[in-house]
Design a protein around this motif. Structure first.
Motif, mmCIF file in Angstrom:
data_model
loop_
_atom_site.group_PDB
_atom_site.id
_atom_site.type_symbol
_atom_site.label_atom_id
_atom_site.label_comp_id
_atom_site.label_asym_id
_atom_site.label_seq_id
_atom_site.Cartn_x
_atom_site.Cartn_y
_atom_site.Cartn_z
ATOM 1 N N UNK A 252 39.197 -15.267 51.931
ATOM 2 C CA UNK A 252 37.790 -14.972 52.096
ATOM 3 C C UNK A 252 37.647 -13.607 52.777
ATOM 4 N N UNK A 253 36.719 -12.817 52.292
ATOM 5 C CA UNK A 253 36.458 -11.503 52.861
ATOM 6 C C UNK A 253 35.496 -11.618 54.035
ATOM 7 N N UNK A 254 35.761 -10.829 55.055
ATOM 8 C CA UNK A 254 34.841 -10.741 56.186
ATOM 9 C C UNK A 254 33.862 -9.597 55.930
ATOM 10 N N UNK A 255 32.838 -9.529 56.760
ATOM 11 C CA UNK A 255 31.888 -8.418 56.663
ATOM 12 C C UNK A 255 32.615 -7.091 56.855
ATOM 13 N N UNK A 256 33.541 -7.047 57.815
ATOM 14 C CA UNK A 256 34.298 -5.826 58.073
ATOM 15 C C UNK A 256 35.114 -5.423 56.848
ATOM 16 N N UNK A 257 35.672 -6.396 56.136
ATOM 17 C CA UNK A 257 36.397 -6.100 54.895
ATOM 18 C C UNK A 257 35.461 -5.458 53.879
ATOM 19 N N UNK A 258 34.282 -6.012 53.752
ATOM 20 C CA UNK A 258 33.301 -5.484 52.803
ATOM 21 C C UNK A 258 32.904 -4.057 53.166
ATOM 22 N N UNK B 170 16.122 0.478 56.139
ATOM 23 C CA UNK B 170 15.202 1.150 55.222
ATOM 24 C C UNK B 170 14.722 0.220 54.112
ATOM 25 N N UNK B 171 15.639 -0.547 53.567
ATOM 26 C CA UNK B 171 15.324 -1.393 52.416
ATOM 27 C C UNK B 171 14.948 -2.830 52.800
ATOM 28 N N UNK B 172 14.981 -3.122 54.106
ATOM 29 C CA UNK B 172 14.668 -4.468 54.601
ATOM 30 C C UNK B 172 15.573 -5.516 53.949
ATOM 31 N N UNK B 173 16.886 -5.223 54.018
ATOM 32 C CA UNK B 173 17.896 -6.084 53.412
ATOM 33 C C UNK B 173 18.870 -6.587 54.470
ATOM 34 N N UNK B 174 19.502 -7.725 54.219
ATOM 35 C CA UNK B 174 20.625 -8.112 55.078
ATOM 36 C C UNK B 174 21.743 -7.067 54.938
ATOM 37 N N UNK B 175 22.501 -6.875 55.987
ATOM 38 C CA UNK B 175 23.519 -5.828 55.970
ATOM 39 C C UNK B 175 24.549 -6.019 54.861
ATOM 40 N N UNK B 176 24.916 -7.242 54.537
ATOM 41 C CA UNK B 176 25.902 -7.460 53.483
ATOM 42 C C UNK B 176 25.367 -6.999 52.128
ATOM 43 N N UNK B 177 24.072 -7.185 51.895
ATOM 44 C CA UNK B 177 23.445 -6.724 50.656
ATOM 45 C C UNK B 177 23.341 -5.196 50.683
ATOM 46 N N UNK B 178 23.017 -4.645 51.842
ATOM 47 C CA UNK B 178 22.956 -3.189 51.988
ATOM 48 C C UNK B 178 24.329 -2.569 51.752
ATOM 49 N N UNK B 179 25.384 -3.264 52.153
ATOM 50 C CA UNK B 179 26.747 -2.766 51.914
ATOM 51 C C UNK B 179 27.005 -2.652 50.416
ATOM 52 N N UNK B 180 26.590 -3.648 49.678
ATOM 53 C CA UNK B 180 26.766 -3.612 48.220
ATOM 54 C C UNK B 180 25.946 -2.479 47.610
ATOM 55 N N UNK B 181 24.709 -2.354 48.062
ATOM 56 C CA UNK B 181 23.852 -1.283 47.564
ATOM 57 C C UNK B 181 24.459 0.082 47.874
ATOM 58 N N UNK B 182 24.923 0.246 49.113
ATOM 59 C CA UNK B 182 25.529 1.512 49.516
ATOM 60 C C UNK B 182 26.769 1.831 48.707
ATOM 61 N N UNK B 183 27.583 0.835 48.435
ATOM 62 C CA UNK B 183 28.782 1.026 47.631
ATOM 63 C C UNK B 183 28.417 1.519 46.234
#
Length: 91
Positions: A1-7, A24-37
């Motif tokens: 299982x991946x952790x947030x830090x892994x993501x 900015x986007x009013x998103x959970x950080x894990x979703x923002x990580x995907x968006x940023x990627x």
């Protein structure tokens, strides 16, 4: 299982940059990580992230939070250096 830090490590972004997107986007950080990627891998995406951070600076200033604005300015400067973007773009 991946952790947030892994993501975060897989995105090519720093945690603070992901936080800027999340705010900015009013998103959970894990979703923002995907968006940023996705943005980092997209032509012009890094410039979009810079604009997101600029918007966060402006919002902090508008709400009279100078310490927060300073934080986002530091994040913007670091982002522009790490991603080899022209200094004029970070101003």
């Amino acid at each position: 299982m991946l952790t947030y830090e892994d993501c975060v490590g897989l995105t090519g972004l720093e945690e603070e940059e992901i936080e800027a997107i999340a705010q900015h986007e009013h998103l959970p950080e894990i979703v923002a990580a995907e968006m940023g990627c996705c943005l980092v891998g997209k032509l012009g995406g890094e410039l979009q992230i810079m604009q997101i951070i600029r918007d966060d600076i402006e919002a902090a200033n508008d709400h009279h939070h100078p310490e927060e604005a300073l934080h986002w300015k530091q994040v913007l400067t670091h982002f522009s250096q790490i991603h080899h973007l022209p200094e004029c773009e970070a101003a």
